[in-house]
Motif scaffolding. Sequence first.
Motif, mmCIF file in Angstrom:
data_model
loop_
_atom_site.group_PDB
_atom_site.id
_atom_site.type_symbol
_atom_site.label_atom_id
_atom_site.label_comp_id
_atom_site.label_asym_id
_atom_site.label_seq_id
_atom_site.Cartn_x
_atom_site.Cartn_y
_atom_site.Cartn_z
ATOM 1 N N VAL A 1 -19.157 5.809 59.789
ATOM 2 C CA VAL A 1 -20.518 6.308 59.600
ATOM 3 C C VAL A 1 -21.191 6.488 60.955
ATOM 4 O O VAL A 1 -20.725 5.938 61.965
ATOM 5 C CB VAL A 1 -21.377 5.350 58.740
ATOM 6 N N TYR A 2 -22.297 7.238 60.941
ATOM 7 C CA TYR A 2 -23.043 7.438 62.178
ATOM 8 C C TYR A 2 -24.518 7.536 61.849
ATOM 9 O O TYR A 2 -24.900 7.628 60.675
ATOM 10 C CB TYR A 2 -22.563 8.712 62.899
ATOM 11 N N ASP A 3 -25.340 7.500 62.861
ATOM 12 C CA ASP A 3 -26.757 7.794 62.681
ATOM 13 C C ASP A 3 -27.289 8.342 63.987
ATOM 14 O O ASP A 3 -26.669 8.161 65.046
ATOM 15 C CB ASP A 3 -27.557 6.564 62.208
ATOM 16 N N ARG B 1 -31.599 0.514 58.571
ATOM 17 C CA ARG B 1 -31.393 0.286 57.130
ATOM 18 C C ARG B 1 -30.385 1.292 56.570
ATOM 19 O O ARG B 1 -29.526 0.947 55.767
ATOM 20 C CB ARG B 1 -32.723 0.424 56.369
ATOM 21 N N ARG B 2 -30.487 2.553 57.045
ATOM 22 C CA ARG B 2 -29.583 3.572 56.502
ATOM 23 C C ARG B 2 -28.133 3.307 56.910
ATOM 24 O O ARG B 2 -27.222 3.416 56.097
ATOM 25 C CB ARG B 2 -30.031 4.970 56.945
ATOM 26 N N ILE B 3 -27.922 2.919 58.174
ATOM 27 C CA ILE B 3 -26.524 2.684 58.584
ATOM 28 C C ILE B 3 -25.987 1.407 57.926
ATOM 29 O O ILE B 3 -24.806 1.330 57.563
ATOM 30 C CB ILE B 3 -26.351 2.697 60.126
ATOM 31 N N ILE C 1 -24.184 9.057 51.900
ATOM 32 C CA ILE C 1 -23.602 8.234 52.973
ATOM 33 C C ILE C 1 -23.475 9.118 54.210
ATOM 34 O O ILE C 1 -22.909 10.211 54.133
ATOM 35 C CB ILE C 1 -22.211 7.698 52.548
ATOM 36 N N LYS C 2 -23.986 8.637 55.354
ATOM 37 C CA LYS C 2 -23.946 9.457 56.569
ATOM 38 C C LYS C 2 -22.591 9.271 57.239
ATOM 39 O O LYS C 2 -22.453 8.613 58.275
ATOM 40 C CB LYS C 2 -25.112 9.086 57.496
ATOM 41 N N SER C 3 -21.570 9.828 56.587
ATOM 42 C CA SER C 3 -20.187 9.660 57.028
ATOM 43 C C SER C 3 -19.872 10.637 58.165
ATOM 44 O O SER C 3 -20.455 11.718 58.226
ATOM 45 C CB SER C 3 -19.290 9.911 55.814
ATOM 46 N N MET D 1 -29.807 22.104 47.845
ATOM 47 C CA MET D 1 -29.633 20.654 47.987
ATOM 48 C C MET D 1 -30.273 20.159 49.291
ATOM 49 O O MET D 1 -31.172 19.358 49.313
ATOM 50 C CB MET D 1 -28.144 20.300 47.984
ATOM 51 N N GLU D 2 -29.713 20.619 50.402
ATOM 52 C CA GLU D 2 -30.179 20.282 51.751
ATOM 53 C C GLU D 2 -29.437 21.260 52.657
ATOM 54 O O GLU D 2 -28.794 22.181 52.162
ATOM 55 C CB GLU D 2 -29.869 18.817 52.109
ATOM 56 N N ALA D 3 -29.512 21.052 53.978
ATOM 57 C CA ALA D 3 -28.826 21.979 54.875
ATOM 58 C C ALA D 3 -27.702 21.238 55.602
ATOM 59 O O ALA D 3 -27.473 20.050 55.375
ATOM 60 C CB ALA D 3 -29.822 22.593 55.835
ATOM 61 N N SER E 1 -27.306 20.107 58.540
ATOM 62 C CA SER E 1 -27.699 18.871 59.237
ATOM 63 C C SER E 1 -29.206 18.657 59.144
ATOM 64 O O SER E 1 -29.822 18.171 60.078
ATOM 65 C CB SER E 1 -27.239 18.902 60.699
ATOM 66 N N SER E 2 -29.768 18.993 57.992
ATOM 67 C CA SER E 2 -31.209 18.783 57.807
ATOM 68 C C SER E 2 -31.571 18.800 56.316
ATOM 69 O O SER E 2 -30.763 19.216 55.488
ATOM 70 C CB SER E 2 -31.997 19.854 58.570
ATOM 71 N N SER E 3 -32.779 18.343 56.012
ATOM 72 C CA SER E 3 -33.310 18.382 54.649
ATOM 73 C C SER E 3 -34.148 19.648 54.501
ATOM 74 O O SER E 3 -34.640 20.178 55.500
ATOM 75 C CB SER E 3 -34.203 17.161 54.388
ATOM 76 N N GLY F 1 -32.822 11.719 54.109
ATOM 77 C CA GLY F 1 -33.273 12.055 55.465
ATOM 78 C C GLY F 1 -34.513 11.239 55.832
ATOM 79 O O GLY F 1 -35.425 11.095 55.016
ATOM 80 N N ILE F 2 -34.531 10.749 57.037
ATOM 81 C CA ILE F 2 -35.663 9.910 57.457
ATOM 82 C C ILE F 2 -36.871 10.793 57.776
ATOM 83 O O ILE F 2 -38.005 10.455 57.434
ATOM 84 C CB ILE F 2 -35.221 8.987 58.600
ATOM 85 N N THR F 3 -36.639 11.964 58.351
ATOM 86 C CA THR F 3 -37.751 12.891 58.588
ATOM 87 C C THR F 3 -38.326 13.333 57.242
ATOM 88 O O THR F 3 -39.546 13.409 57.074
ATOM 89 C CB THR F 3 -37.274 14.107 59.406
ATOM 90 N N ARG F 4 -37.446 13.590 56.279
ATOM 91 C CA ARG F 4 -37.866 13.946 54.906
ATOM 92 C C ARG F 4 -38.804 12.882 54.343
ATOM 93 O O ARG F 4 -39.871 13.196 53.807
ATOM 94 C CB ARG F 4 -36.601 14.071 54.033
ATOM 95 N N SER G 1 -35.257 17.364 60.392
ATOM 96 C CA SER G 1 -34.228 16.421 60.851
ATOM 97 C C SER G 1 -34.722 15.736 62.109
ATOM 98 O O SER G 1 -35.694 16.181 62.731
ATOM 99 C CB SER G 1 -32.906 17.134 61.141
ATOM 100 N N THR G 2 -34.016 14.681 62.459
ATOM 101 C CA THR G 2 -34.362 13.896 63.644
ATOM 102 C C THR G 2 -34.375 14.748 64.908
ATOM 103 O O THR G 2 -35.170 14.500 65.799
ATOM 104 C CB THR G 2 -33.339 12.748 63.772
ATOM 105 N N VAL G 3 -33.500 15.755 64.997
ATOM 106 C CA VAL G 3 -33.453 16.550 66.223
ATOM 107 C C VAL G 3 -34.353 17.782 66.184
ATOM 108 O O VAL G 3 -34.606 18.394 67.209
ATOM 109 C CB VAL G 3 -32.005 16.974 66.598
HETATM 110 N N1 PDD Z 1 -28.342 15.102 60.710
HETATM 111 N N2 PDD Z 1 -29.106 16.110 55.789
HETATM 112 C C1 PDD Z 1 -27.972 16.087 56.508
HETATM 113 C C2 PDD Z 1 -26.703 16.535 55.877
HETATM 114 C C3 PDD Z 1 -27.999 15.635 57.850
HETATM 115 O O1 PDD Z 1 -26.869 15.594 58.569
HETATM 116 C C4 PDD Z 1 -29.238 15.236 58.427
HETATM 117 C C5 PDD Z 1 -29.344 14.731 59.838
HETATM 118 C C6 PDD Z 1 -30.397 15.303 57.638
HETATM 119 C C7 PDD Z 1 -31.748 14.887 58.167
HETATM 120 O O2 PDD Z 1 -31.822 13.490 58.294
HETATM 121 P P1 PDD Z 1 -32.808 12.807 59.351
HETATM 122 O O3 PDD Z 1 -34.153 13.339 59.090
HETATM 123 O O4 PDD Z 1 -32.678 11.374 59.034
HETATM 124 O O5 PDD Z 1 -32.313 13.176 60.735
HETATM 125 C C8 PDD Z 1 -30.292 15.735 56.315
HETATM 126 C C9 PDD Z 1 -28.267 14.523 62.025
HETATM 127 C C10 PDD Z 1 -29.460 14.776 62.861
HETATM 128 C C11 PDD Z 1 -26.961 14.936 62.665
HETATM 129 O O6 PDD Z 1 -25.993 15.031 61.925
HETATM 130 O O7 PDD Z 1 -26.894 15.122 63.875
#
Ligand code: PDD
Length: 285
Positions: free
Chosen positions: A30-32, A49-51, A146-148, A178-180, A182-184, A205-208, A242-244
């Motif tokens: 997993v990663y975050d 908490r998420r990881i 799961i952020k696999s 659903m989502e994107a 790497s983002s919501s 997603g934490i930004t979500r 998303s976080t970025v």
């Molecule tokens: N991606 N959905 C997916 C599939 C993601 O990979 C991410 C984040 C999000 C947004 O989550 P958050 O708001 O917690 O960043 C939603 C990170 C940034 C990445 O894979 O680099």
Amino acid sequence: MRVYLNGRYMDAEQATVPVTDRGFLFGDGVYDVVRSAGSELIEVDRHLRRITRGLHELRIALGADRIAELRDISQTLLRDNHVEGDAIVYWQVTRGAAPRTHQFPPSGTAPTVYVIASPIALPHALRRRGSSVITVPDVRWSRCDIKSVNLLPNVLAKQQAVDAEADEAIFVRNGVIMEAASSSVFAVLDGELRTHPLTTAILPGITREIVLELASELRLPLREFPILAQDVPRATEMFFTSTVNDIMPIVRVDGRSIGTGRPGPITQQMYTAFAERIGAVVGTH
Ligand code: PDD
């Protein structure tokens, strides 16, 4: 650039893992990704908490003290690398290195823990203009909560977006957004801000989560409710989070304009509230 690997700080070039690492062989980890600004980690407890939950779901045995250490490790790396502006910290934990078997390795196999802090340039110019996205079929597994590190469908979707000169790819499953990659994803439909409800089919997603909290503080009409792909032409605004990226307006989906074709007022209101919230966290407001 100094990084952290398995209990030690070292130069990035020296950080190597064995070819038997299960992250390399199986994507078994997993990663975050955590934002930082002015060397302050933003919403780090939510990321911890998420990881923790992801590790638990995958039954990767990393003790609570080792997980909690990720905060100090991140701060040490930000400091030692003099990363003072906008940055991201990447955490990755795999099930460790062991002879290749599909089932778990012998108990006692040490998980691999890797942390890196890097400066980022936030996409402000794109935010002013608004982004273009494409839709793609969601071919992912049914535990996307799961952020696999298994990100192959996300990698392919993002490349498809890049090939189409778009900025992000949105996954559609059974006609639902659903989502994107790497983002919501959010849409404004019938004057109401909507995003897919939390299920095992999307990442929490934490930004979500923060956007939902802010929208509710601002008393905006809001519903965690599926957005149908067929309703996209009716959406007056859309954005991804998303976080970025923080909050990124979407002004085109599959080549068709959303709303006026420019970032909309609710998206801008959410971004202002979000930037203030981050500023408040890092003490610049
Ligand atoms: N991606 N959905 C997916 C599939 C993601 O990979 C991410 C984040 C999000 C947004 O989550 P958050 O708001 O917690 O960043 C939603 C990170 C940034 C990445 O894979 O680099």
